[in-house]
Scaffold this motif. Structure first.
Motif, PDB file in Angstrom:
ATOM      1  N   LYS A   1      25.158 -86.280   0.513  1.00 47.86           N
ATOM      2  CA  LYS A   1      24.447 -85.323   0.728  1.00 47.86           C
ATOM      3  C   LYS A   1      23.121 -85.674   1.834  1.00 47.86           C
ATOM      4  N   ARG A   2      23.019 -84.843   2.742  1.00 49.18           N
ATOM      5  CA  ARG A   2      22.218 -85.271   3.788  1.00 49.18           C
ATOM      6  C   ARG A   2      20.897 -85.385   3.122  1.00 49.18           C
ATOM      7  N   ASN A   3      20.179 -86.294   3.425  1.00 45.32           N
ATOM      8  CA  ASN A   3      18.630 -86.688   3.164  1.00 45.32           C
ATOM      9  C   ASN A   3      17.734 -86.055   4.081  1.00 45.32           C
ATOM     10  N   LYS A   4      16.645 -86.367   3.928  1.00 44.24           N
ATOM     11  CA  LYS A   4      15.393 -85.660   4.863  1.00 44.24           C
ATOM     12  C   LYS A   4      15.003 -86.590   5.981  1.00 44.24           C
ATOM     13  N   VAL A   5      15.711 -87.733   6.100  1.00 41.66           N
ATOM     14  CA  VAL A   5      15.670 -88.637   7.260  1.00 41.66           C
ATOM     15  C   VAL A   5      15.858 -88.192   8.536  1.00 41.66           C
ATOM     16  N   THR A   6      15.196 -87.955   9.425  1.00 44.10           N
ATOM     17  CA  THR A   6      15.686 -87.518  10.670  1.00 44.10           C
ATOM     18  C   THR A   6      15.790 -88.699  11.663  1.00 44.10           C
ATOM     19  N   HIS A   7      14.758 -89.539  11.537  1.00 49.66           N
ATOM     20  CA  HIS A   7      14.707 -91.026  12.367  1.00 49.66           C
ATOM     21  C   HIS A   7      14.259 -91.746  11.327  1.00 49.66           C
ATOM     22  N   LEU A   8      14.865 -93.042  11.536  1.00 48.32           N
ATOM     23  CA  LEU A   8      14.355 -94.272  10.804  1.00 48.32           C
ATOM     24  C   LEU A   8      12.979 -94.695  11.556  1.00 48.32           C
ATOM     25  N   ASP A   9      12.183 -95.503  10.761  1.00 49.85           N
ATOM     26  CA  ASP A   9      10.809 -95.947  11.123  1.00 49.85           C
ATOM     27  C   ASP A   9      11.057 -97.283  11.780  1.00 49.85           C
ATOM     28  N   CYS A  10      11.943 -97.152  12.763  1.00 50.98           N
ATOM     29  CA  CYS A  10      12.315 -98.587  13.592  1.00 50.98           C
ATOM     30  C   CYS A  10      13.295 -98.132  14.848  1.00 50.98           C
ATOM     31  N   ASP A  11      13.814 -99.135  15.628  1.00 50.73           N
ATOM     32  CA  ASP A  11      14.555 -99.096  16.544  1.00 50.73           C
ATOM     33  C   ASP A  11      16.004 -98.696  16.023  1.00 50.73           C
ATOM     34  N   GLU A  12      16.681 -97.564  15.956  1.00 53.51           N
ATOM     35  CA  GLU A  12      17.728 -97.214  15.068  1.00 53.51           C
ATOM     36  C   GLU A  12      18.844 -98.071  15.747  1.00 53.51           C
ATOM     37  N   THR A  13      19.126 -98.158  17.131  1.00 58.12           N
ATOM     38  CA  THR A  13      20.121 -99.173  17.913  1.00 58.12           C
ATOM     39  C   THR A  13      20.107-100.754  17.215  1.00 58.12           C
ATOM     40  N   LEU A  14      18.953-101.257  17.185  1.00 54.08           N
ATOM     41  CA  LEU A  14      18.642-102.505  16.510  1.00 54.08           C
ATOM     42  C   LEU A  14      18.695-102.398  15.114  1.00 54.08           C
ATOM     43  N   PHE A  15      18.467-101.473  14.413  1.00 54.72           N
ATOM     44  CA  PHE A  15      18.813-101.378  13.128  1.00 54.72           C
ATOM     45  C   PHE A  15      20.170-101.566  12.768  1.00 54.72           C
ATOM     46  N   LYS A  16      21.129-100.967  13.415  1.00 55.75           N
ATOM     47  CA  LYS A  16      22.339-101.027  13.168  1.00 55.75           C
ATOM     48  C   LYS A  16      23.081-102.366  13.607  1.00 55.75           C
TER      49      LYS A  16
ATOM     50  N   THR B   1      13.934-104.953  10.597  1.00 55.74           N
ATOM     51  CA  THR B   1      14.012-104.443  12.057  1.00 55.74           C
ATOM     52  C   THR B   1      12.770-104.320  12.952  1.00 55.74           C
ATOM     53  N   LYS B   2      11.754-103.655  12.130  1.00 46.14           N
ATOM     54  CA  LYS B   2      10.594-103.649  12.599  1.00 46.14           C
ATOM     55  C   LYS B   2       9.692-104.966  12.944  1.00 46.14           C
ATOM     56  N   LEU B   3       9.965-105.764  11.772  1.00 43.48           N
ATOM     57  CA  LEU B   3       9.535-107.236  12.144  1.00 43.48           C
ATOM     58  C   LEU B   3       9.950-107.944  13.377  1.00 43.48           C
TER      59      LEU B   3
END
Length: 261
Positions: free
Chosen positions: A190-205, A254-256
């Motif tokens: 079930k899709r949650n409310k997150v539209t964008h992660l609070d970090c670089d999503e490419t780097l996160f992956k 990822t943010k670090l």
């Protein structure tokens, strides 16, 4: 079975238990009243039968790579409001098919592409709001697993970043034709409310993938390919293994890494 032969090369195992079929469909309709639904790998229509006459569904698409199945379903549902496509779900352009409308996905997913199906869902997370799928039990458990478990992995983290996931129930081999060699599991996303992660999503992956590709090593060693700066050497999180980090922990890591560039 019913004029359609299950084909090993397509990973087909046709469900023949009506109660389980009903519970799979119920798993979707218990949490949403979807306008647009794609069933992946309908086979002989055991799930489709429970949806084709649902007046609340504005567009029901049955999608299969098996031409024999497509021919059978076209005959079975003559005069019904259903779209039957001989097509590859992994190559589907959802926006071309549905515009911007949210889409729910359901199915007894072909076992040989089950992980690819969920990566496709992840790619279209802006449009796919619910998924109920039956897959190999070990894959279902992996996707629903939380940090600290041996089954927790790449798909667990990437999907749980954007979806709330439940393992619904286990399905034994004998209710299929032919019976698979493993148990199956039904999960719900079930899709949650997150539209964008609070970090670089490419780097996160990348951090998630590299962390788990060498999951027995600490992150300090597993992430060497990222060429982390020496200023990060003292971070306690790098002494952990990937399976010990929650989704939020991976976001914070990822943010670090971004902050130490």
């Amino acid at each position: 079975m019913a004029g359609v032969r299950p084909k090993k090369k397509l990973g087909q195992h046709f469900l023949k238990d009506q109660n389980i079929a009903s519970n799979i469909v119920k798993g979707l309709f218990d949490v949403t009243n979807p306008d647009h639904v794609i069933e992946v790998g309908p086979g002989t229509g055991v799930l489709s039968d429970l949806m084709v006459d649902n007046a609340d569904i504005k567009k029901l698409v049955l999608m299969d790579l098996d031409q024999e199945s497509i021919a059978y379903l076209n005959h079975r549902y003559i005069g019904k409001e259903v779209e039957i496509l001989h097509a590859d779900f992994l190559k589907t352009d959802f926006k071309a098919m549905f515009g911007e409308t949210p889409v729910s996905i359901i199915g007894n997913f072909p076992y040989n592409i089950s992980s690819q199906i969920f990566f496709k869902v992840l790619e279209h997370r802006d449009q796919v709001d619910h998924v109920v799928g039956m897959i190999q039990k070990e894959v279902a458990e992996r996707i629903a697993s939380k940090e600290g478990n041996k089954t927790y992995g790449i798909l667990s983290v990437l999907l749980q970043a954007y979806y709330d996931i439940e393992y619904l129930f286990t399905v034994p081999p004998h209710v299929f034709d032919p019976p698979p060699k493993v148990n199956s599991g039904v999960i719900r996303l079930k899709r949650n409310k997150v539209t964008h992660l609070d970090c670089d999503e490419t780097l996160f992956k990348r951090v998630v993938k590299e962390g788990f590709q060498k999951r027995r090593k600490t992150l300090r060693n597993a992430l060497k390919g990222l060429n982390l700066p020496e200023s990060m050497n003292d971070l306690e999180v790098l002494n952990k293994r990937a399976e010990q980090l929650s989704v939020q922990d991976f976001i914070e890591l990822t943010k670090l890494i971004e902050g130490h560039d």
